[in-house]
Scaffold this motif. Structure first.
Motif, PDB file in Angstrom:
ATOM      1  N   PHE A 182       2.105  -7.971  -4.664  1.00 21.57           N
ATOM      2  CA  PHE A 182       3.480  -7.527  -4.443  1.00 21.57           C
ATOM      3  C   PHE A 182       3.558  -6.582  -3.251  1.00 21.57           C
ATOM      4  O   PHE A 182       4.458  -6.678  -2.419  1.00 21.57           O
ATOM      5  N   ARG A 183       2.610  -5.613  -3.191  1.00 26.88           N
ATOM      6  CA  ARG A 183       2.664  -4.592  -2.129  1.00 26.88           C
ATOM      7  C   ARG A 183       2.310  -5.199  -0.784  1.00 26.88           C
ATOM      8  O   ARG A 183       1.472  -6.072  -0.677  1.00 26.88           O
ATOM      9  N   GLY A 184       2.963  -4.732   0.240  1.00 28.45           N
ATOM     10  CA  GLY A 184       2.654  -5.175   1.590  1.00 28.45           C
ATOM     11  C   GLY A 184       3.570  -6.286   2.055  1.00 28.45           C
ATOM     12  O   GLY A 184       4.192  -6.994   1.265  1.00 28.45           O
ATOM     13  N   SER A 185       3.643  -6.431   3.359  1.00 32.50           N
ATOM     14  CA  SER A 185       4.517  -7.431   3.966  1.00 32.50           C
ATOM     15  C   SER A 185       3.797  -8.729   4.283  1.00 32.50           C
ATOM     16  O   SER A 185       4.437  -9.687   4.722  1.00 32.50           O
ATOM     17  N   ALA A 186       2.495  -8.790   4.058  1.00 31.73           N
ATOM     18  CA  ALA A 186       1.756 -10.018   4.341  1.00 31.73           C
ATOM     19  C   ALA A 186       2.109 -11.105   3.325  1.00 31.73           C
ATOM     20  O   ALA A 186       2.367 -10.812   2.163  1.00 31.73           O
TER      21      ALA A 186
END
Length: 123
Positions: free
Chosen positions: A104-108
């Protein structure tokens, strides 16, 4: 996954807007969904995200003003924007990434994008 945003427009500072993003496909619930925005002359930036298990995240500048939500039965993610400021003026994009392959975390991992909807806030 095909994403189609709607709900943008021209409003005055302090007004509210609700953006919607309708997704195609039968596996919507297995995707993390995000909203990004790009102002003229600036890079695209993260605004908010909601995970496949409903966890949410926001960039600091919109905390307390914007709310992201999703309705898996309707394959739709929303961005409720309150107390809009001229600095919120941008093209807003909906994006999706598979929860199977990406955290969930991050824009990748945001592999699917909508066409964008313009939000203009006048002072």
């Amino acid at each position: 996954v095909l994403l189609v945003e709607s709900g943008g427009g021209l409003v005055q500072a302090g007004d509210s807007l609700r953006l919607s993003c309708a997704a195609s496909g039968r596996t919507f619930s297995s995707y993390h969904m995000g909203w990004f925005r790009q102002a003229p002359g600036k890079e695209r930036e993260f605004v908010a995200a909601i995970g496949s298990r409903m966890i949410t995240a926001y960039t600091d500048s919109v905390k307390g003003r914007f709310t992201i939500s999703r309705d898996n039965a309707k394959n739709t993610v929303y961005l409720q924007m309150n107390s809009l400021e001229p600095e919120d003026t941008a093209v807003y994009y909906c994006a999706a990434k598979s929860a199977t392959y990406y955290p969930f975390r991050g824009s990748a991992g945001y592999d699917y994008w909508g066409q964008g909807t313009q939000v203009t806030v006048s002072s």
